[in-house]
Design a protein around this motif. Structure first.
Motif, PDB file in Angstrom:
ATOM      1  N   GLY A 186       0.830  -1.085  -0.133  1.00 52.43           N
ATOM      2  CA  GLY A 186       0.189   0.007   0.073  1.00 52.43           C
ATOM      3  C   GLY A 186       0.738   1.098  -0.001  1.00 52.43           C
ATOM      4  O   GLY A 186       1.885   1.310   0.571  1.00 52.43           O
ATOM      5  N   ASN A 187       0.654   2.429  -0.767  1.00 52.59           N
ATOM      6  CA  ASN A 187       1.040   3.639  -0.983  1.00 52.59           C
ATOM      7  C   ASN A 187       0.063   4.382  -0.265  1.00 52.59           C
ATOM      8  O   ASN A 187      -1.280   4.663  -0.760  1.00 52.59           O
ATOM      9  CB  ASN A 187       1.331   3.985  -2.279  1.00 52.59           C
ATOM     10  N   ARG A 188       0.649   5.263   0.862  1.00 51.21           N
ATOM     11  CA  ARG A 188      -0.475   5.964   1.455  1.00 51.21           C
ATOM     12  C   ARG A 188       0.191   7.534   1.701  1.00 51.21           C
ATOM     13  O   ARG A 188       1.201   7.679   1.952  1.00 51.21           O
ATOM     14  CB  ARG A 188      -1.012   5.555   2.709  1.00 51.21           C
ATOM     15  N   LEU A 189      -0.468   8.501   1.935  1.00 50.18           N
ATOM     16  CA  LEU A 189      -0.373   9.725   2.310  1.00 50.18           C
ATOM     17  C   LEU A 189      -1.041   9.646   3.774  1.00 50.18           C
ATOM     18  O   LEU A 189      -2.415   9.300   3.989  1.00 50.18           O
ATOM     19  CB  LEU A 189      -1.040  10.752   1.696  1.00 50.18           C
ATOM     20  N   PHE A 190      -0.287  10.108   4.816  1.00 48.15           N
ATOM     21  CA  PHE A 190      -0.802  10.072   6.231  1.00 48.15           C
ATOM     22  C   PHE A 190      -0.854  11.466   6.779  1.00 48.15           C
ATOM     23  O   PHE A 190       0.096  12.157   6.637  1.00 48.15           O
ATOM     24  CB  PHE A 190       0.091   9.242   7.149  1.00 48.15           C
ATOM     25  N   LEU A 191      -1.910  12.048   7.537  1.00 48.20           N
ATOM     26  CA  LEU A 191      -1.988  13.318   8.022  1.00 48.20           C
ATOM     27  C   LEU A 191      -1.673  12.806   9.718  1.00 48.20           C
ATOM     28  O   LEU A 191      -2.549  12.298  10.288  1.00 48.20           O
ATOM     29  CB  LEU A 191      -3.159  13.957   7.925  1.00 48.20           C
ATOM     30  N   PHE A 192      -0.594  13.199  10.058  1.00 49.14           N
ATOM     31  CA  PHE A 192      -0.182  13.046  11.766  1.00 49.14           C
ATOM     32  C   PHE A 192      -0.622  14.520  12.346  1.00 49.14           C
ATOM     33  O   PHE A 192      -0.185  15.482  12.205  1.00 49.14           O
ATOM     34  CB  PHE A 192       1.111  12.801  11.784  1.00 49.14           C
ATOM     35  N   SER A 193      -1.317  14.266  13.553  1.00 49.78           N
ATOM     36  CA  SER A 193      -1.602  15.252  14.327  1.00 49.78           C
ATOM     37  C   SER A 193      -0.631  15.188  15.725  1.00 49.78           C
ATOM     38  O   SER A 193      -0.749  14.039  16.423  1.00 49.78           O
ATOM     39  CB  SER A 193      -3.003  15.222  14.901  1.00 49.78           C
ATOM     40  N   THR A 194       0.101  16.453  16.005  1.00 51.02           N
ATOM     41  CA  THR A 194       0.792  16.232  17.149  1.00 51.02           C
ATOM     42  C   THR A 194       0.188  16.706  18.330  1.00 51.02           C
ATOM     43  O   THR A 194       0.656  16.664  19.565  1.00 51.02           O
ATOM     44  CB  THR A 194       1.936  17.229  16.978  1.00 51.02           C
TER      45      THR A 194
END
Length: 274
Positions: A186-194
């Motif tokens: 799988g190729n993914r864009l991930f949005l990480f919240s700090t």
């Protein structure tokens, strides 16, 4: 601090007021593993760094653990020329563990009544971990050395995930033959919240083939669709996957709601919705 005068292309002076150097890998470097800074970006309040930590396994293999370290801009400016930060000033997040956590909370089937979004990697990952007692050392997670600030402590990054082929004894077969599970990618864009303890809050599937991905983004800008909607910080991101540009819009609203909207896919001279 001493200003440094430079000249830009328009022949107008640009002043660099201060240069600060800090150790961004402070809290994870205690392990005495090799840590490399591969990318950084900043929003109005935070400076985020993408760190690659190389760990040596018992069988002399190495595994690369991607980390995100976050420093407030206020703490950074207070570090001064000596670049000294205390332990509490740098927050460290294990992105490899965050990716596993995010996939495992997703639906294993589009028909599942679970409120989490469907994730095609959920079932293959769950099955693999159940066979190998939670051992993830053979699973490949390659994070592209690029992070993008999307406002309010949210940062976007790309990763390729590969679950290797494995076999298990089929107990339903009288001859107990080995059942082969093919590899799953799988190729993914991930949005990480700090915010708080830090977690991946959204992801976008790009492709299933291993490939290098180029990421390009605008700076976050404030937008409001109408007078009755909440204002949002919007970041437009272009991902180049196998020579195909894909555009997504990351929107972080003032009320905390987050959306990633797929906008356009370019194919030749045509722009296609996807």
């Amino acid at each position: 601090s001493q200003g440094i005068n430079t000249i830009n292309s328009a022949n107008s002076p640009i002043i660099c007021r201060q240069v600060v150097c800090v150790r961004a890998a402070l809290s994870i470097s205690k392990k005495k593993n090799n840590c490399d800074l591969s990318s950084m970006d900043l929003d109005d309040n935070l400076v985020a760094c993408l760190i690659e930590e190389t760990q040596m396994e018992n069988d002399s293999r190495s595994i690369v653990i991607p980390w995100m370290t976050v420093i407030s801009r206020e703490d950074l400016s207070c570090a001064g020329n000596e670049g000294i930060l205390d332990e509490e000033s740098v927050k460290s997040f294990d992105l490899r563990a965050a990716i596993f956590d995010h996939i495992l909370v997703g639906k294993c089937s589009p028909d599942d009544n679970c409120t989490s979004p469907y994730d095609a990697l959920h079932e293959p990952l769950h099955n693999y971990l159940s066979i190998f007692d939670g051992d993830t050392s053979e699973i490949t997670i390659s994070v592209t050395p690029k992070i993008i600030a999307c406002a309010k402590g949210h940062f976007l990054f790309h990763a390729f995930i590969s679950i290797p082929q494995y076999s298990e004894v089929d107990d339903n077969d009288d001859e107990h033959t080995n059942r082969i599970h093919p590899p799953f990618n799988g190729n993914r864009l991930f949005l990480f919240s700090t915010c708080k303890h830090g977690a991946i809050v959204k992801s976008v599937q790009l492709d299933v083939h291993p490939s290098s991905v180029g990421l390009f983004a605008s700076r976050p800008v404030r937008q409001r669709a109408s007078e009755t909607t909440n204002a949002a910080m919007c970041t437009n991101v272009v991902a180049i996957v196998r020579n195909t540009p894909l555009m997504v819009s990351v929107q972080v609203q003032n009320n905390g709601k987050i959306e990633i909207k797929n906008k356009l896919m370019m194919e030749g001279d045509q722009a296609l919705a996807f």
